[in-house]
Design a protein around this motif. Sequence first.
Motif, mmCIF file in Angstrom:
data_model
loop_
_atom_site.group_PDB
_atom_site.id
_atom_site.type_symbol
_atom_site.label_atom_id
_atom_site.label_comp_id
_atom_site.label_asym_id
_atom_site.label_seq_id
_atom_site.Cartn_x
_atom_site.Cartn_y
_atom_site.Cartn_z
ATOM 1 N N LEU A 1 37.266 41.626 38.451
ATOM 2 C CA LEU A 1 38.150 40.610 37.884
ATOM 3 C C LEU A 1 37.361 39.593 37.052
ATOM 4 C CD1 LEU A 1 40.913 41.356 38.582
ATOM 5 C CD2 LEU A 1 40.939 39.682 40.432
ATOM 6 N N ASP A 2 36.204 39.220 37.574
ATOM 7 C CA ASP A 2 35.386 38.242 36.856
ATOM 8 C C ASP A 2 34.962 38.770 35.498
ATOM 9 O OD1 ASP A 2 35.591 36.329 38.739
ATOM 10 O OD2 ASP A 2 33.688 36.787 39.755
ATOM 11 N N VAL B 1 42.376 45.980 37.921
ATOM 12 C CA VAL B 1 43.189 44.998 38.640
ATOM 13 C C VAL B 1 43.805 45.647 39.887
ATOM 14 C CG1 VAL B 1 45.187 43.448 38.508
ATOM 15 C CG2 VAL B 1 43.684 43.712 36.523
ATOM 16 N N ALA B 2 44.251 46.887 39.716
ATOM 17 C CA ALA B 2 44.841 47.593 40.854
ATOM 18 C C ALA B 2 43.813 47.759 41.973
ATOM 19 C CB ALA B 2 45.373 48.954 40.413
ATOM 20 N N LEU C 1 43.551 44.695 43.975
ATOM 21 C CA LEU C 1 44.698 44.542 44.865
ATOM 22 C C LEU C 1 44.568 45.461 46.080
ATOM 23 C CD1 LEU C 1 46.264 42.416 43.516
ATOM 24 C CD2 LEU C 1 47.489 44.180 42.223
ATOM 25 N N LEU C 2 44.112 46.673 45.834
ATOM 26 C CA LEU C 2 43.938 47.652 46.905
ATOM 27 C C LEU C 2 42.883 47.146 47.897
ATOM 28 C CD1 LEU C 2 45.822 49.993 46.516
ATOM 29 C CD2 LEU C 2 44.234 50.831 44.775
ATOM 30 N N GLU C 3 41.874 46.574 47.344
ATOM 31 C CA GLU C 3 40.772 46.088 48.174
ATOM 32 C C GLU C 3 41.219 44.902 49.035
ATOM 33 O OE1 GLU C 3 37.375 44.976 45.796
ATOM 34 O OE2 GLU C 3 36.546 43.812 47.478
ATOM 35 N N LYS C 4 42.083 44.102 48.474
ATOM 36 C CA LYS C 4 42.556 42.924 49.196
ATOM 37 C C LYS C 4 43.720 43.231 50.133
ATOM 38 C CE LYS C 4 39.798 39.878 47.393
ATOM 39 N NZ LYS C 4 38.692 39.378 48.239
ATOM 40 N N GLY C 5 44.215 44.447 50.087
ATOM 41 C CA GLY C 5 45.366 44.778 50.918
ATOM 42 C C GLY C 5 46.669 44.239 50.343
ATOM 43 N N LEU C 6 46.690 44.013 49.039
ATOM 44 C CA LEU C 6 47.892 43.499 48.379
ATOM 45 C C LEU C 6 48.664 44.615 47.677
ATOM 46 C CD1 LEU C 6 46.230 40.282 46.917
ATOM 47 C CD2 LEU C 6 47.925 40.364 48.765
ATOM 48 N N ALA C 7 48.073 45.806 47.768
ATOM 49 C CA ALA C 7 48.743 46.985 47.206
ATOM 50 C C ALA C 7 48.324 48.171 48.057
ATOM 51 C CB ALA C 7 48.326 47.196 45.759
ATOM 52 N N TYR C 8 49.069 49.258 47.946
ATOM 53 C CA TYR C 8 48.730 50.417 48.768
ATOM 54 C C TYR C 8 49.180 51.696 48.083
ATOM 55 C CZ TYR C 8 53.702 50.367 50.035
ATOM 56 O OH TYR C 8 55.073 50.388 49.992
ATOM 57 N N HIS D 1 52.868 43.994 32.219
ATOM 58 C CA HIS D 1 53.213 42.616 31.828
ATOM 59 C C HIS D 1 52.235 41.636 32.466
ATOM 60 C CE1 HIS D 1 55.172 38.754 31.730
ATOM 61 N NE2 HIS D 1 55.563 38.813 32.983
ATOM 62 N N LEU D 2 51.995 41.827 33.739
ATOM 63 C CA LEU D 2 51.067 40.958 34.464
ATOM 64 C C LEU D 2 49.681 40.992 33.815
ATOM 65 C CD1 LEU D 2 50.334 39.343 37.176
ATOM 66 C CD2 LEU D 2 49.564 41.574 38.015
#
Length: 524
Positions: A22-23, A125-126, A129-136, A235-236
């Motif tokens: 992300l950075d 980005v995905a 999210l996967l790493e943070k547990g915000l997506a699966y 979009h995001l």
Amino acid sequence: MRNGLSKDLIARVLGGAPKYTLDELETKFPARNLPEGAMVTRFAPSPTGYMHLGNLYSFLIDYKLAQQSNGIFLLRIEDTDTKREIKEAVNVVIKALSDFGIKYNNDEQYGPYYQSQRKDIYHSVAAYLLEKGLAYPCFLTQEEMDDIREKQGLAGIATGIYGEFARDRDMSEEDIIKHLDNGETPTIRLYSMGDPNKRIYFKDFVRGSISLPENNEDIVLIKSTDRLPTYHFAHLCDDHFMRITHVVRGEEYFGTVALHIQMFRMMGWQLPNYIHTATLDKIDEETGKQRKMSKRKDPENNIAFFLQEGWPTESVVEYLGNILAPGYEEAKLKGQVRCFWDYELKPKKIPGSGSLFDMKKLEWWAKEYIATLPVSELVKNVVDWANEYGNEDNKKQVADVPYLTSVLSIERDNPKRIRKDFITWQQTLSEVSYFWDFLFNANKEYEYNKDVLREFLATYNANDDKDSWWNKIVAVAEKCGVKPGEVAMNLRVAMTGRTNTPDLYSVMQVLGGERVKERVNMIL
RNA sequence: GGUCCCAUCGUCUAGCGGUUAGGACAUCGGAUUCUCAUUCCGGUAACACGGGUUCGAUUCCCGUUGGGACUGCCA
């Protein structure tokens, strides 16, 4: 939030290791250094090979906002629907912009501008999210989802993958690996933590303060079929990394704002400003009800229609401009601005309810516009149109430019009293068709007073000035015992085949002495 | 069904508690020593409905009705 996936698993799930952190993305696409108030907008069509009025309406707003704020206007191609992709469709988009005089500024740093080429960004980005547990990863098949939808429909509850229906939401790494080993490609879904009993508040530039229920659907972020992002995820990522400040889109996206806000907050990114525009409507001929313009039913919904018929693109801009920026017309009539681009569009004033497309009003704008054109410009537009879109007859009509110029110059000398019977380039040519012998239809129906025509011919001199010409008409009238108007009408019909024409003297001057005599003799 | 948006002349709209409810297109009349067009003058025409709030609602609030959008591994 669930347990984050390991780096190895993420790479397997995504079909490859993410390219950026992300950075790194933040550094690669830094915040823009623009003056205060500068808006960054974008037109983001999916290339279907068809540009409709709604698209035009939308990019007019985008461009105007950027233009008047010294901002930046971008063109982004949303080609993530591989099933529907059409060759050459991008050219249709690009041509539409250029036809309407819109320039976009796709600076290289923030590209690429084809979503199909931005996979690395979405996947990075995905992966976060996967790493943070915000997506699966989700392994539901189409059939399984159809079943779920059907059951939900029967039960009368909201459709979609959420809560208990999100089977794979908390799947263990071991099970994920099993599916992967089985050769399955998952979709990546959002691990939604929204509660529909709570509300989310935001401000839309058009509609003001709005609240919507929070989103609890585990919407798809990355599709399994081609590993491209869905609209929401693109979009995001794109509007963030392209540093878009104002998102202009149709009201069909209004209901998804809660989801979008949820995603921006989850990322800790600044939310763009939203401008949701209303539809362009017409009255349905069958039902008599107002409805959105339709691609299938309404040919005039296609931008190409206006080009083919030869509508001045400027007049279409003026017409739509007055709809999206109420008050423009009044300002122009008062002489405060010269054209739409000089008028300040206030986002809050963009209408929130659907507008009926009014062809009659468009015609008025077109007439007004053409009437302001110098003859040379009129001729140029007509010639260009005929050569690109016209039929064989049209092409012949524009072959002799000096003659065409003299035809179109009739009653254009007094700027206050310019004829306003030209609406489109096509209609202009048919309006004056009688000036060409191969298109001229002698009127055999009309009951001519042949004595009048004979008398006229006896004294006619093509070199007469207007006064002498008129004096002769009056003389003929007296001799034949009719009114001068009747003489003029006999001549008019003989000359043009029509009962309504511009100034007869001018018409005859342009026709020339030989043709005048010829056409009178055709009647006698 | 659920969620959300919208509501002033036929159309696009101005209005931001007190107006003869204004403009434009369309439409209808009249004028302009050749028709038509132009130009000019004039007319018809609107606050969806019902409750509140207020001294006073087109304007603020609620409801009703009507219209629209969304409810996809489409955007």
